[in-house]
Design an enzyme around this catalytic site. Structure first.
Site, PDB file in Angstrom:
ATOM      1  CG  ASP A 195      -2.085   0.950   1.092  1.00  0.00           C
ATOM      2  OD1 ASP A 195      -2.356   1.418  -0.033  1.00  0.00           O
ATOM      3  OD2 ASP A 195      -2.719   1.255   2.115  1.00  0.00           O
ATOM      4  CG  HIS A 237      -0.572   2.075  -9.315  1.00  0.00           C
ATOM      5  ND1 HIS A 237      -0.730   1.737  -7.986  1.00  0.00           N
ATOM      6  CD2 HIS A 237      -1.681   2.794  -9.654  1.00  0.00           C
ATOM      7  CE1 HIS A 237      -1.891   2.234  -7.548  1.00  0.00           C
ATOM      8  NE2 HIS A 237      -2.478   2.886  -8.539  1.00  0.00           N
ATOM      9  NE  ARG A 245      -7.767   1.935  -5.249  1.00  0.00           N
ATOM     10  CZ  ARG A 245      -6.540   2.046  -4.784  1.00  0.00           C
ATOM     11  NH1 ARG A 245      -5.564   2.449  -5.587  1.00  0.00           N
ATOM     12  NH2 ARG A 245      -6.261   1.763  -3.530  1.00  0.00           N
ATOM     13  CG  LEU A 275       9.472 -17.095  -3.868  1.00  0.00           C
ATOM     14  CD1 LEU A 275       9.446 -17.040  -2.338  1.00  0.00           C
ATOM     15  CD2 LEU A 275       9.897 -15.723  -4.417  1.00  0.00           C
ATOM     16  NE  ARG A 317      -2.793  -1.402   4.492  1.00  0.00           N
ATOM     17  CZ  ARG A 317      -4.060  -1.506   4.109  1.00  0.00           C
ATOM     18  NH1 ARG A 317      -4.825  -2.435   4.631  1.00  0.00           N
ATOM     19  NH2 ARG A 317      -4.554  -0.674   3.213  1.00  0.00           N
ATOM     20  NE  ARG A 360      -7.732   0.629   5.466  1.00  0.00           N
ATOM     21  CZ  ARG A 360      -7.655   1.962   5.542  1.00  0.00           C
ATOM     22  NH1 ARG A 360      -7.865   2.577   6.686  1.00  0.00           N
ATOM     23  NH2 ARG A 360      -7.380   2.682   4.453  1.00  0.00           N
ATOM     24  CD  GLU A 390       3.844 -13.048  15.811  1.00  0.00           C
ATOM     25  OE1 GLU A 390       3.814 -11.863  16.192  1.00  0.00           O
ATOM     26  OE2 GLU A 390       3.451 -14.000  16.522  1.00  0.00           O
TER      27      GLU A 390
HETATM   28  C1  IPE Z   1      -5.511  -2.849  -0.182  1.00  0.00           C
HETATM   29  O1  IPE Z   1      -5.094  -1.552  -0.444  1.00  0.00           O
HETATM   30  C2  IPE Z   1      -5.430  -3.663  -1.400  1.00  0.00           C
HETATM   31  C3  IPE Z   1      -4.145  -3.730  -2.077  1.00  0.00           C
HETATM   32  C4  IPE Z   1      -2.985  -3.333  -1.651  1.00  0.00           C
HETATM   33  C5  IPE Z   1      -4.224  -4.346  -3.366  1.00  0.00           C
HETATM   34  P1  IPE Z   1      -6.124  -0.333  -0.444  1.00  0.00           P
HETATM   35  O2  IPE Z   1      -5.288   0.894  -0.420  1.00  0.00           O
HETATM   36  O3  IPE Z   1      -7.091  -0.449  -1.548  1.00  0.00           O
HETATM   37  O4  IPE Z   1      -6.872  -0.560   0.947  1.00  0.00           O
HETATM   38  P2  IPE Z   1      -7.970   0.320   1.699  1.00  0.00           P
HETATM   39  O5  IPE Z   1      -9.212   0.238   0.894  1.00  0.00           O
HETATM   40  O6  IPE Z   1      -7.432   1.712   1.797  1.00  0.00           O
HETATM   41  O7  IPE Z   1      -8.116  -0.328   3.021  1.00  0.00           O
HETATM   42  C1  IPE Z   2      -1.677   0.191  -3.326  1.00  0.00           C
HETATM   43  O1  IPE Z   2      -1.442   1.548  -3.362  1.00  0.00           O
HETATM   44  C2  IPE Z   2      -1.897  -0.387  -4.689  1.00  0.00           C
HETATM   45  C3  IPE Z   2      -3.279  -0.849  -4.962  1.00  0.00           C
HETATM   46  C4  IPE Z   2      -4.266  -0.828  -4.111  1.00  0.00           C
HETATM   47  C5  IPE Z   2      -3.532  -1.356  -6.277  1.00  0.00           C
HETATM   48  P1  IPE Z   2      -2.638   2.578  -3.327  1.00  0.00           P
HETATM   49  O2  IPE Z   2      -3.018   2.898  -4.725  1.00  0.00           O
HETATM   50  O3  IPE Z   2      -3.717   2.123  -2.444  1.00  0.00           O
HETATM   51  O4  IPE Z   2      -1.893   3.839  -2.693  1.00  0.00           O
HETATM   52  P2  IPE Z   2      -2.492   4.891  -1.670  1.00  0.00           P
HETATM   53  O5  IPE Z   2      -3.061   4.142  -0.516  1.00  0.00           O
HETATM   54  O6  IPE Z   2      -3.529   5.663  -2.412  1.00  0.00           O
HETATM   55  O7  IPE Z   2      -1.304   5.728  -1.303  1.00  0.00           O
HETATM   56 MG    MG Z   3      -4.121   2.418  -0.455  1.00  0.00          MG
END
Ligand code: IPE
Ligand code: IPE
Ligand code: MG
Length: 249
Positions: A24, A41, A75, A135, A189, A195, A208
């Site tokens: 994330d 990304h 999204r 792996l 995470r 979360r 863990e």
């Molecule tokens: C969770 O990330 C899913 C992935 C990393 C693919 P999000 O950034 O979409 O999670 P929430 O919705 O903020 O919890």
């Molecule tokens: C995680 O990064 C990648 C996916 C959920 C695909 P985000 O796109 O959720 O990045 P933030 O949370 O907006 O920074």
């Molecule tokens: Mg995110």
């Protein structure tokens, strides 16, 4: 089949056999640099390469990455479409390399919503790398923990309709989408949120948890080593007392 890690207690101080990551923070990484979210990304794909190399070096056997959740369809359409394009491109460019490096590639999630080209690449990659043992890399795509549990119940009851009267956790486990892997030892995470976001709900029962503010594109091999070091300092008790764990060691 692996029995639940709540019974199969791994040795203390070891490298996690199975590492599961919510990648994330790509969007925030890009925003900080005044770049479009997709730039984050793209850099995120680089971080994936780093972490795969790091896992091979460290001796991690299973790496599971959350790439797209069942909720991420919410999204903006252009971001979803760019993510799908990135996924296709990554598969086109990386699968042969993964294969040469002895990586077994798997995808978990509901593939029915993906374009045929993507499904074809996933199937080709899975078949090509099926015999590799260095792996196991699992990508969770259009994955949701609740989806996983409900699809497992549906498949169990199809095979054994009499179980509708009652069944045990062990009856369900073989039908979950990660039945080929032990449960994750360590969950990471990145990006600061604390979360689970509907990731591996069943499988994380005794994992863990490690949360870091580092944004995914900045998560490098040193960050991976740091997370593993944190894991190695923990005592996994699985319901027992510290004294019992000490006596067994
Ligand atoms: C969770 O990330 C899913 C992935 C990393 C693919 P999000 O950034 O979409 O999670 P929430 O919705 O903020 O919890
Ligand atoms: C995680 O990064 C990648 C996916 C959920 C695909 P985000 O796109 O959720 O990045 P933030 O949370 O907006 O920074
Ligand atoms: Mg995110």
């Amino acid at each position: 089949m692996f029995s639940s890690s709540t019974r199969e207690v791994p040795e203390v101080g070891k490298v996690p056999r199975h590492l599961a990551i919510i990648m994330d923070g790509n969007g925030r990484w890009a925003k900080k640099r005044l770049l479009p979210r997709v730039a984050g990304h793209k850099r995120g794909v680089e971080a994936v390469r780093e972490v795969i190399r790091g896992c091979i070096e460290q001796g991690v056997e299973y790496l599971t990455l959350f790439a797209f959740s069942s909720e991420n369809w919410r999204r903006p359409a252009d971001e979803v479409s760019l993510l799908m394009q990135l996924f296709v491109r990554a598969l086109e460019q990386e699968v042969d390399k993964l294969h040469r490096n002895g990586v077994r590639f798997r995808v978990i999630g509901d593939l029915s919503r993906f374009e045929p080209r993507l499904v074809e690449l996933i199937e080709r990659g899975t078949a090509l790398t099926a015999g590799n043992t260095r792996l196991t890399l699992t990508i969770a795509a259009n994955y949701g923990g609740r989806w996983d549990i409900t699809q497992a119940v549906a498949r169990l009851l199809k095979v054994a309709p009499e179980k509708a009267a009652g069944f045990e956790p062990d009856d369900l486990a073989p039908f979950l989408s990660m039945a080929y892997a032990p449960e994750p030892d360590l969950f990471i995470r990145t990006g600061g949120e604390q979360r689970i976001s509907n990731f591996l709900l069943w499988q994380l029962a005794y994992t863990e948890l490690y949360f870091t503010d580092t944004l995914w594109p900045d998560f490098d091999r040193a960050a991976l080593v740091g997370a593993i070091a944190s894991y190695q300092g923990r005592e996994r008790r699985f319901g027992r007392t510290s004294e019992q764990v000490g006596a067994d060691a």
